[in-house]
Write an enzyme that holds these catalytic residues in place. Structure first.
Site, mmCIF file in Angstrom:
data_model
loop_
_atom_site.group_PDB
_atom_site.id
_atom_site.type_symbol
_atom_site.label_atom_id
_atom_site.label_comp_id
_atom_site.label_asym_id
_atom_site.label_seq_id
_atom_site.Cartn_x
_atom_site.Cartn_y
_atom_site.Cartn_z
ATOM 1 C CG HIS A 610 39.326 40.686 38.631
ATOM 2 N ND1 HIS A 610 38.527 39.630 39.027
ATOM 3 C CD2 HIS A 610 40.587 40.367 39.008
ATOM 4 C CE1 HIS A 610 39.270 38.715 39.626
ATOM 5 N NE2 HIS A 610 40.521 39.133 39.627
ATOM 6 C CG ASN A 611 37.455 47.666 40.034
ATOM 7 O OD1 ASN A 611 38.508 47.775 40.667
ATOM 8 N ND2 ASN A 611 36.268 47.551 40.631
ATOM 9 C CG HIS A 614 42.517 43.888 41.667
ATOM 10 N ND1 HIS A 614 43.024 43.360 42.835
ATOM 11 C CD2 HIS A 614 42.991 43.084 40.661
ATOM 12 C CE1 HIS A 614 43.765 42.279 42.570
ATOM 13 N NE2 HIS A 614 43.762 42.098 41.244
ATOM 14 C CG HIS A 652 47.829 42.089 37.802
ATOM 15 N ND1 HIS A 652 47.502 43.281 38.411
ATOM 16 C CD2 HIS A 652 47.032 41.145 38.377
ATOM 17 C CE1 HIS A 652 46.571 43.067 39.315
ATOM 18 N NE2 HIS A 652 46.259 41.778 39.324
HETATM 19 N N1 LIG Z 1 39.643 37.846 49.456
HETATM 20 C C1 LIG Z 1 39.514 36.907 48.500
HETATM 21 N N2 LIG Z 1 38.664 35.897 48.672
HETATM 22 C C2 LIG Z 1 38.509 34.930 47.785
HETATM 23 N N3 LIG Z 1 39.194 34.886 46.630
HETATM 24 C C3 LIG Z 1 40.087 35.887 46.403
HETATM 25 C C4 LIG Z 1 40.263 36.944 47.319
HETATM 26 N N4 LIG Z 1 41.202 37.761 46.839
HETATM 27 C C5 LIG Z 1 41.582 37.262 45.639
HETATM 28 N N5 LIG Z 1 40.907 36.115 45.384
HETATM 29 C C6 LIG Z 1 41.037 35.232 44.227
HETATM 30 O O1 LIG Z 1 42.416 35.080 44.000
HETATM 31 C C7 LIG Z 1 42.622 35.314 42.643
HETATM 32 C C8 LIG Z 1 43.965 35.836 42.308
HETATM 33 O O2 LIG Z 1 44.003 36.021 40.909
HETATM 34 P P1 LIG Z 1 42.889 36.897 40.195
HETATM 35 O O3 LIG Z 1 43.096 38.323 40.525
HETATM 36 O O4 LIG Z 1 42.805 36.507 38.781
HETATM 37 O O5 LIG Z 1 41.525 36.417 40.886
HETATM 38 C C9 LIG Z 1 41.595 36.349 42.269
HETATM 39 C C10 LIG Z 1 40.426 35.860 42.988
HETATM 40 O O6 LIG Z 1 39.806 34.849 42.238
#
Ligand SMILES: Nc1ncnc2c1ncn2[C@@H]1O[C@@H]2COP(=O)(O)O[C@H]2[C@H]1O
Length: 899
Positions: A610-611, A614, A652
């Site tokens: 989450h940087n 992303h 987001h």
């Molecule tokens: N390839 C992945 N594998 C497992 N979990 C994922 C993957 N991509 C996204 N996620 C999960 O999906 C979530 C979508 O919302 P977030 O970005 O808050 O956090 C993300 C991760 O927790």
């Protein structure tokens, strides 16, 4: 006591399928007051037509059953003059249509106008209540109360008093203007129908007394008579005119003869007092109509609105003052010619019309229009009774009345329709009844109503099945799935999906709670106002790379590398430019670039997943989708949609702490406290976006939007960011699929149908926007394999760090399977694609027509299966695999070569 079935009673009696409260009125006195202005005289004529007085014994007896709070009181002569009793329909049904005996005098006392007892004959011929289609009004003949204001006793005052006595007029005597005013305004003695003032005395200013009396509260229906000298009539008429101007209704010549004065008074009673009483009764009728559940509008013959009740005000969202006098056509969208032609011929109209409302969308209403002829034989007024057209839309029968219940359906049916019957205590009944009279109806309530109607006419097996359907529909969280298909032998997937779909603190076993530690330390980040805004020079290799900014296989990690982990600023600037966001927001590029810098600086560079890379990746996916929608010329997204979608995706996850919401709840983090464990991270991202943006004009990208546009943009951005919360994943998906379908095979049909599938444009637009950002947020499994694997590695690393942290702090472990020592990353990806990604991407492709999404996803899925078989599980395994993928340069292979 006089009693009259109301207009509504008679209307619903005709149709016999309504559940409205019945109305009965009496002209008794009581305490409270409730005034409404009479609208015009034509309505008086209408009231004449629709009111009726009766001394119906049935009703008198049943009155005892009526609850006190259903009595509406209306003041006419300073005091309560009319009580309308709203009687439950069950009682009303028993009384409607019960004619009084034909020889009855229907509410009339013995005539009070007879000069001698022998002359005491009926004033009116006997009229049957239901001679015509609607009840007629027999003009009310009230027990008249008079205030006699004579300053001295003489022959004239004596004759006035005796005349009153002869006519059975109840007298209050005053000998000064002060005491007269006091008596008139007194709650105990006031409420006079008639005031007779001695206008002969030179010392008394009869005009100013008349003025004071007229301006007293509750005097609008009082008849004021001035007794003047004969000479006043003989001279000129200016004195008479001035008296009339200040509010007297009539001047009569002094006379010592009882017979002359009696005759005058009798005429006054006939021509003035009784019509005034009709108007007062009409006012009471308006008050009652204002209280009933039915929606009622009254128009004249040219369909100009004369009156509408409170319920109509609620439904149309307009006040009575805004509509009275205006043509009904102003509020009807559909063709009303049939209504007009039928009612002109005194025929009732029964149909559905669309009504405009002040702020809300138009509403379809079932209209029953009843023509009434108050003058002559042609229509003078229309009474419109309106009903939400739900049951008629589908050609279903009307809501059934008390029909014998069928077994277990009883409670549901009653619960759905007869709110009063399910409540046992009075208080609850009142509030439920109020609730049901509000112009609020959730779609689900409508669905339940329709299903209940279907239930009435089906077999008991089908009815039982519908029982179950309705049970499900009544539950909360209709779209919140219960995990049911994850294989027990698939603990990684169970862990991941469980964690993604669950909100709030975890209940898993905890060894030890750490004290006050919190992962987020507020104030540690640079504030936006102090952030410098350097001019960005776009290096050549970056700008070359950005030429492919709208390709699905865009090299996001290369951009991360070239920009030294600042991909968002570069990519964001490019995407805003390509979508002409600067012009849409009427804001220069520098402000947008500065905004991107600040937003990017609030992404945590230490987070592996989450940087800001992303964020840039999500923004890039959003741009690809927007481009695709624009290419297909579907005109689904306008410029504001495009701009807000790009802004929302860039921001987001801003200030994401690298820990999940559940972790924040478990650690009593300040954000969890602030947002009450609900939607913690997404609320924080949305709030942070606006806090930063508004805190500095240099980065305020909204600064040139007008207030309404800003509010709209803000609501869209917030809604989109909140939609990325995974606990509502299935809800958003299910809603989208329910409107747009999920049949990838039929995508052309879906797309073509789209404009026709819009029951509510804005709702559907919202579904699309939410789906768009969700499919961007988790697009990584649909990207070329090398990106897909890198993202999987990054998210796994971030999960592992969280688990390490939880273990170290003795916190509940949100995803125990995501332990770096034991986790199979391949398995987690297989589960993630199977349970979260696959259906969503199929539905999205079905809508947007980007087959490469599904093709990459399927390919990646087979690869993960293969990796799993090959025992590629840990981070190191994955890293090794990545090397071979890069060497084989799979990402640049054409899709069909991959398959
Ligand atoms: N390839 C992945 N594998 C497992 N979990 C994922 C993957 N991509 C996204 N996620 C999960 O999906 C979530 C979508 O919302 P977030 O970005 O808050 O956090 C993300 C991760 O927790």
């Amino acid at each position: 006591m006089g009693c009259s079935p109301s207009i509504l009673s008679s209307l619903s009696n005709n149709h016999n399928n309504r559940k409205d409260s019945g109305l009965y009125c009496s002209n008794n006195s009581d305490t409270n007051s409730n005034k409404i202005d009479a609208h015009n005289e034509t309505n008086t004529a209408l009231a004449n037509q629709i009111l009726v007085q009766s001394s119906n014994k049935d009703v008198l007896e049943k009155k005892d059953c009526v609850k006190k709070d259903s009595i509406v009181s209306v003041s006419g002569f300073g005091h309560i003059t009319h009580n309308f009793t709203i009687i439950p329909s069950s009682i009303r049904r028993a009384t409607i249509g019960t004619s009084a005996p034909s020889n009855s005098r229907l509410g009339h006392r013995k005539s009070s106008l007879a000069l001698t007892p022998e002359e005491d004959c009926p004033v009116e011929p006997t009229i049957k209540l239901h001679d015509g289609k609607y009840p007629y009004l027999i003009p009310p003949n009230p027990s008249v109360r008079a205030l006699i204001v004579f300053y001295k006793d003489d022959q004239v005052s004596d004759a006035v008093l005796r005349s009153c006595e002869r006519l059975n007029i109840e007298i209050t005597r005053a000998k000064s203007t002060d005491s007269a005013l006091e008596l008139f305004q007194s709650p105990l003695n006031g409420g006079h129908h008639l005031v007779i003032v001695d206008g002969r005395c030179k010392n008394t200013d009869v005009e100013s007394f008349g003025r004071s009396l007229r301006s007293s509260k509750g005097s609008q229906y009082t008849i004021m008579v001035c007794v003047v000298k004969k000479s006043v009539f003989e001279k000129d008429d200016t004195s008479i005119l001035s008296l009339l101007d200040v509010g007297y209704n009539r001047c009569i010549i002094e006379s010592p003869h009882v017979s002359i004065l009696s005759s005058e008074l009798r005429q006054i009673q006939h021509s003035l007092i009784r019509p005034q009483n009709v108007i007062a009764t009409q006012q009471a009728l308006y008050a009652a109509l204002h209280r009933v559940k039915d929606t009622v509008i009254i128009t004249d013959d040219a369909l100009r609105i004369q009156y509408m009740n409170k319920q109509a005000e609620r439904i149309l969202g307009m006040k009575i003052d805004e509509v009275v006098g205006r043509p009904l056509h102003d509020f009807i969208n559909s063709d009303a010619s049939v209504l007009l032609s039928q009612t002109n011929r005194l025929r009732e109209f029964d149909g559905t019309l669309s009504f405009t409302r002040k702020v809300q969308d138009p509403i379809l209403l079932h209209v029953r229009a009843y023509p009434v002829a108050c003058l002559g034989k042609s229509t003078t007024h229309l009474i419109l009774s309106l009903q939400a057209s739900g049951s008629h839309e589908m050609g279903l029968p009307s809501i059934p009345q008390a029909k014998e219940p069928r077994g277990s359906l009883h409670s549901i049916r009653r619960g759905s329709f007869d709110i009063r019957s399910i409540a046992s205590d009075g208080l609850r009944r009142t509030s439920l009844a109020k609730l049901s009279s509000l112009p609020l109806e959730a779609p689900i309530t409508k669905v339940l109503s329709l299903l209940t109607q279907v239930q009435e006419n089906c077999s008991s097996d089908e009815a039982r099945l519908l029982d179950r359907v309705m049970d499900f529909l009544k539950r909360e969280g209709l779209y919140s799935p219960q995990i049911k298909e994850i294989r027990p032998e698939d603990p990684v997937a169970t862990d991941l999906i469980g964690a993604l779909l669950t909100q709030g603190p975890t209940n898993v076993v905890s060894s030890r709670r750490s004290s006050n530690e919190s992962i987020i330390r507020s104030g540690s980040r640079q504030s936006s106002t102090s952030a410098s805004v350097p001019k960005i020079k776009m290096p050549t290799h970056v700008s070359e790379l950005l030429e492919c900014a709208l390709d699905w296989d865009f090299e996001i990690f290369r951009l991360e590398e070239l920009t030294e982990k600042h991909p968002l600023v570069y990519l964001g600037t490019e995407l805003f430019r390509r979508f002409d966001v600067y012009n849409t927001f009427n804001c220069d590029e520098t402000t947008f670039r500065s905004w991107l810098i600040v937003i990017e600086s609030h992404y945590h560079i230490v987070n592996t997943y989450h940087n800001s890379t992303h964020a840039a990746d999500v923004m890039q996916a959003t741009a690809c989708y927007l481009q695709q929608l624009a290419n297909r010329d579907l005109k689904i997204m306008d410029r504001l949609d495009e701009a807000t979608a790009l802004i929302a995706s860039a921001a987001h996850d801003v200030d994401h702490p690298g820990r999940s919401s559940a972790y924040l709840c478990n650690s009593d983090n300040q954000l969890a406290i602030l947002y009450n464990d609900v939607c913690v991270l997404e609320s924080h991202h949305a709030a942070t976006t606006f806090r930063l943006t508004l805190s500095d004009e240099k980065i305020n990208i909204f600064k040139n939007l007008d207030r309404d546009m800003y509010k709209l943009a803000r609501s869209i951005i917030i809604d989109m960011i909140l939609a990325t919360e995974m606990t509502r994943h299935f809800e958003h998906l299910a809603k989208f699929v329910s409107v747009f379908g999920n049949d990838a095979e039929n995508k052309d049909i879906v797309i073509k149908k789209y404009p026709l599938k819009l029951p509510n444009d804005e709702d559907n637009q919202m579904l699309i926007r939410r789906m768009l950002i969700k499919c961007s947020d988790v697009s990584n499994p649909t990207r070329p394999l090398k990106f897909c694997v890198e993202w999987a590695r990054r998210i796994a690393e971030e999960y592992f760090i969280q688990t390490d942290d939880e273990k170290r702090k003795g916190m509940p472990i949100v995803m125990p399977m995501f332990d770096r020592a034991t986790c199979s990353i391949s398995k987690s990806q297989i589960g993630f694609i199977e349970f979260i990604i696959q259906d969503m991407m199929n539905a999205w492709d079905g809508f947007i027509d980007m087959p490469e999404l599904v093709q990459y996803m399927q390919y990646n899925y087979t690869q993960w299966k293969l990796f799993e078989e090959q025992g590629i599980n840990t981070l190191n395994d994955i890293k090794r695999k990545q090397m071979s993928i890069t060497n084989a340069n799979l990402s640049s292979m054409k899709l069909d070569e991959m398959m």
